[in-house]
Design a protein around this motif. Structure first.
Motif, PDB file in Angstrom:
ATOM      1  N   ARG A 160       0.835  -1.208   0.000  1.00  0.00           N
ATOM      2  CA  ARG A 160       0.000   0.000   0.000  1.00  0.00           C
ATOM      3  C   ARG A 160       0.868   1.255   0.000  1.00  0.00           C
ATOM      4  N   LEU A 213      -0.225   4.383  -7.898  1.00  0.00           N
ATOM      5  CA  LEU A 213      -0.976   3.281  -8.480  1.00  0.00           C
ATOM      6  C   LEU A 213      -2.304   3.114  -7.757  1.00  0.00           C
ATOM      7  N   LYS A 214      -3.319   2.753  -8.496  1.00  0.00           N
ATOM      8  CA  LYS A 214      -4.615   2.432  -7.903  1.00  0.00           C
ATOM      9  C   LYS A 214      -4.756   0.917  -7.846  1.00  0.00           C
ATOM     10  N   VAL A 215      -4.760   0.379  -6.635  1.00  0.00           N
ATOM     11  CA  VAL A 215      -4.886  -1.066  -6.427  1.00  0.00           C
ATOM     12  C   VAL A 215      -5.941  -1.282  -5.354  1.00  0.00           C
ATOM     13  N   ASN A 216      -6.884  -2.200  -5.591  1.00  0.00           N
ATOM     14  CA  ASN A 216      -7.871  -2.454  -4.546  1.00  0.00           C
ATOM     15  C   ASN A 216      -7.364  -3.500  -3.563  1.00  0.00           C
ATOM     16  N   ARG A 267       2.100  -3.480 -12.359  1.00  0.00           N
ATOM     17  CA  ARG A 267       1.882  -2.132 -12.880  1.00  0.00           C
ATOM     18  C   ARG A 267       2.129  -2.089 -14.387  1.00  0.00           C
ATOM     19  N   GLU A 308      -7.052   1.227 -15.308  1.00  0.00           N
ATOM     20  CA  GLU A 308      -6.857   2.325 -14.357  1.00  0.00           C
ATOM     21  C   GLU A 308      -6.694   1.819 -12.939  1.00  0.00           C
ATOM     22  N   GLU A 309      -7.272   0.661 -12.630  1.00  0.00           N
ATOM     23  CA  GLU A 309      -7.170   0.094 -11.286  1.00  0.00           C
ATOM     24  C   GLU A 309      -6.794  -1.371 -11.367  1.00  0.00           C
ATOM     25  N   ASP A 334      -7.067  -4.931  -9.894  1.00  0.00           N
ATOM     26  CA  ASP A 334      -7.908  -5.728  -9.009  1.00  0.00           C
ATOM     27  C   ASP A 334      -7.376  -7.150  -8.946  1.00  0.00           C
TER      28      ASP A 334
END
Length: 358
Positions: free
Chosen positions: A196, A204-207, A233, A242-243, A245
């Motif tokens: 995180r 970066l957008k990571v769930n 990435r 964009e994300e 998952d």
């Protein structure tokens, strides 16, 4: 996949470019350092006490597998003590003169970090004893009966030694460290925290599911976790996502041949050869290495440690054996009477009911 490619993914070693990226992700102080709670707490106390006394910190020895943060902690120690940092390594110091040149150029309070300190030459090691304890070294001038030892006083400094094999350090050297910290492998939850922080720095957008998937395949090692994050990435960038998952992380790591337990091509090749060619073993290390087309040292130092830690491979006096978990991981069923280590394993209707169905 070549050894060089393997190093860039699930090995704790790294190329120059990878190391530069890893350096950018390194925490700069103890508060930002994730995991190793006990070591952080103890080290914080040592450093705080040194600042209160206005003296250089005691010498510090950090041990543990590669990639867990020994170099990062050395840099943090220098930052916390507001002192300059000098970095060298054991293999680079092969003569006492090499060490004397480094020690004589230190300034007061400077932090000297020696990576892989157990690989330092014996003459340099013996010179280090006196330097650590008395802040003095004897420079020998000349040879034979005419040799003369010239004492050289050193300013107080802090030595931070790092080793992946603490057992190879001689007792007299190990005893001269005021603080010894052993770094353990990280849990999946701790690796998620590391990821995180890295994702935030990399924008970066990571769930949550994506973080959990990458962490579960990272062998308990932050360096590997950060490296896999960068590969994921790249995959997301090429696929215009964009994300990141769960599906994206899983697809990316599958493409890089890192499976759900963190095993790579070499790991699976070792287990597959052991099971399909030698019926689960036992088999000698050199024979196993030939079967997978790798050097003996590569199998022993790259693949074996993680496979043994995961309980997929056993080392016995008779050779290497695949455990029941290895057969299961590869989707195979061990034959009745298969040997696991030194214990005879017999399949029964209770242990494998699928084999006894009509």
């Amino acid at each position: 996949m070549a050894a060089r490619d393997r190093d860039s993914l699930v090995s704790a070693a790294g190329e120059a470019e990878e190391r530069a990226l890893e350096a950018a992700l390194r925490p700069k102080n103890l508060d930002d350092f994730v995991g190793q709670a006990r070591v952080r707490q103890q080290l914080s106390l040592v450093l705080e006490a040194s600042r209160i006394r206005e003296r250089t910190a005691d010498h510090v020895l950090l041990s543990g597998p590669p990639g867990l943060g020994k170099t990062t902690l050395a840099m943090i120690i220098a930052a916390e003590m507001n002192a300059p940092l000098r970095i060298s390594s054991g293999p680079a110091i092969q003569h006492a003169g090499d060490l004397a040149a480094i020690l004589s150029s230190l300034t007061e309070g400077e932090i000297l970090f020696l990576d892989e300190i157990h690989r330092m030459s014996r003459p340099a090691e013996e010179m280090l004893y006196m330097a650590m304890e008395d802040f003095r070294v004897d420079i020998v001038v000349g040879k034979g009966p005419g040799a003369t030892a010239i004492p050289l006083d050193l300013p107080p400094f802090t030595l931070v030694g790092a080793t992946t094999r603490a057992g190879l350090l001689p007792g007299p050297l190990r005893d001269r460290f005021g603080f010894t910290g052993h770094l353990e492998f990280y849990s999946t939850g701790e690796l998620e925290l590391v990821l995180r922080r890295s994702a935030m720095l990399l924008d970066l957008k990571v769930n949550s599911a994506g973080f959990a998937e990458i962490a579960s395949r990272s062998r308990g090692t932050p360096r590997i976790a950060n490296r896999l994050l960068r590969r994921v990435r790249d995959w997301a960038l090429v696929h215009k996502l964009e994300e990141i998952d769960l599906r994206a992380a899983s697809a990316a790591l599958d493409m890089y041949e890192v499976d759900a337990r963190g095993l790579d091509r070499l790991d699976r090749s070792v287990l597959t050869a052991l099971i399909t060619k030698f019926n689960g073993g036992p088999v000698g290390l050199s024979t196993l290495a030939i079967a997978v087309g790798e050097e003996t040292e590569t199998v022993e130092t790259v693949a074996e440690p993680y496979l043994v830690r995961e309980g997929l491979l056993g080392r016995t006096p008779r050779g290497r054996v695949a455990t029941a978990a290895a057969w299961e991981h590869l989707g195979m069923v061990p034959p009745a009477g298969a040997m696991f280590g030194e214990t005879l394993f017999t399949l029964t209707e209770e242990s494998a009911p699928e084999l006894f169905e009509d």
